[in-house]
Design a protein around this motif. Structure first.
Motif, short mmCIF file in Angstrom:
data_model
loop_
_atom_site.label_atom_id
_atom_site.label_comp_id
_atom_site.label_asym_id
_atom_site.label_seq_id
_atom_site.Cartn_x
_atom_site.Cartn_y
_atom_site.Cartn_z
N ASN A 195 0.82 -1.21 0.00
CA ASN A 195 0.00 0.00 0.00
C ASN A 195 0.85 1.27 0.00
O ASN A 195 1.72 1.46 0.85
CB ASN A 195 -0.90 -0.03 1.24
N LYS A 249 0.17 4.60 0.49
CA LYS A 249 0.03 5.56 1.58
C LYS A 249 0.76 5.08 2.83
O LYS A 249 1.50 5.82 3.45
CB LYS A 249 -1.45 5.78 1.90
N GLU A 300 -10.46 4.94 8.00
CA GLU A 300 -9.29 5.72 7.61
C GLU A 300 -8.64 6.29 8.85
O GLU A 300 -9.35 6.87 9.69
CB GLU A 300 -9.69 6.86 6.65
N ASP A 316 -5.50 1.60 5.33
CA ASP A 316 -4.20 1.66 4.65
C ASP A 316 -3.20 0.73 5.33
O ASP A 316 -2.44 0.02 4.65
CB ASP A 316 -3.66 3.10 4.68
#
Length: 309
Positions: free
Chosen positions: A187, A189, A222, A226
């Motif tokens: 991922n 991010k 969130e 992530d």
């Protein structure tokens, strides 16, 4: 006789150590091949008083019928030594003595995706115990030659984290362990955030611990999603405690949700010669070679679907 058996999916990572080795070599162009110095020679090691061994690892290359690349996949066995107590009958008595009892697991290492596929066997241990054993076997040679430490983790099944979160009303604690950025496909991010922290602190991993004694712990999508996606690529672990199914509390972990794949292996029927390396060439025997190619072809297709080829 060949039969399909479940293999657990693991991933390994290389993290540079503070300078300890004398004149370390640079990592290979395909950095996942740094572990070959540990697995290609037949060698033993000891972890927590138990002896383990890498046995018979060799590169598997395709024939005309296979599509996987050359010099990328390495197949062999990881073995664990147990002592078996054997009773031998003699005239007028039975004499008990110990014999070596090696438990072998067929394993496939992919040097590009840094994935490992290891046959499951309850006698060897849980996925976490398999990871610990392999990690111990890879670390010393890799650190000595390349000045990099090796970490090995199960690859959690995607979506299981959120499935568990949605199945229970009470969440008491949650721990996320994130290994510093290593594999490029993870991922973006989460990777960038961890890379920035690594530049500041030089850490190998980050552990986030959250707790609520009343079971009212909140997990926002969130930025949690992530980091869970990062872990689901195999670069970390998660643990949580919820209410139990019948009262009390229940523990869950990413290791318990490790992905598996069915692969074809030899089930011994007394004729074990075909499983060995050819003594003259050092290469796998004809029967084993064909089986290994079929196994690697299936692994390659799995990897292409999960991580990209």
């Amino acid at each position: 006789m060949d039969q399909e058996r479940p293999f657990v999916v693991l991933r390994y990572f290389l993290i540079e150590e503070d300078q300890r080795s004398i004149n370390p070599k640079p990592l290979p162009m395909v950095k996942g091949k740094a572990i070959l110095d540990a697995i290609l020679p037949e060698r033993d090691w000891v972890k927590n008083g138990v002896k383990y061994s890498f046995v018979g690892f060799a590169s598997v290359n395709p024939s005309r019928n296979e599509t996987f690349p050359e010099n990328r996949f390495f197949v062999g066995k990881i073995a664990k030594l147990r002592k078996a107590h054997v009773g031998e009958k003699i005239p007028g008595d039975i004499i008990e003595h110990e014999e070596d009892d090696w438990i072998p697991l067929v394993a496939v290492f992919d040097s590009v995706s840094q994935a490992v596929f290891v046959q499951k066997d309850w006698r060897f241990g849980t996925p976490s115990q398999i990871c610990t054993a392999i990690e111990a076997g890879l670390r010393e040679p890799t650190l000595a030659i390349y000045n990099h430490r090796v970490f090995v983790e199960p690859k959690p099944t995607e979506g299981k984290f959120w499935e568990i979160i949605g199945s229970y009303n009470k969440l008491y604690n949650l721990e996320l362990r994130l290994i510093s950025p290593n594999i490029l496909q993870t991922n973006v991010k989460a990777r960038e955030a961890l890379a920035a922290l690594k530049d500041l602190f030089g850490q190998d991993e980050i552990v986030l611990k959250m707790k609520n004694d009343s079971g009212s712990l909140e997990v926002p999508k969130e930025p949690t999603s992530d980091y869970i996606e990062y872990i689901e690529e195999g670069e970390g672990t998660w643990r949580m405690t919820t209410e139990g199914d019948h009262g009390g509390k229940k523990s869950h972990s990413s290791a318990d949700t490790a992905e598996t794949i069915e692969l074809e292996v030899l089930i011994h029927n007394g004729d074990e010669e075909e499983e060995q390396l050819d003594l003259e060439t050092g290469e796998p025997s004809s029967a084993r070679g064909k089986r290994d190619k079929r196994m690697v072809e299936k692994v390659f297709r799995y990897i292409a679907g999960k991580f990209g080829s």
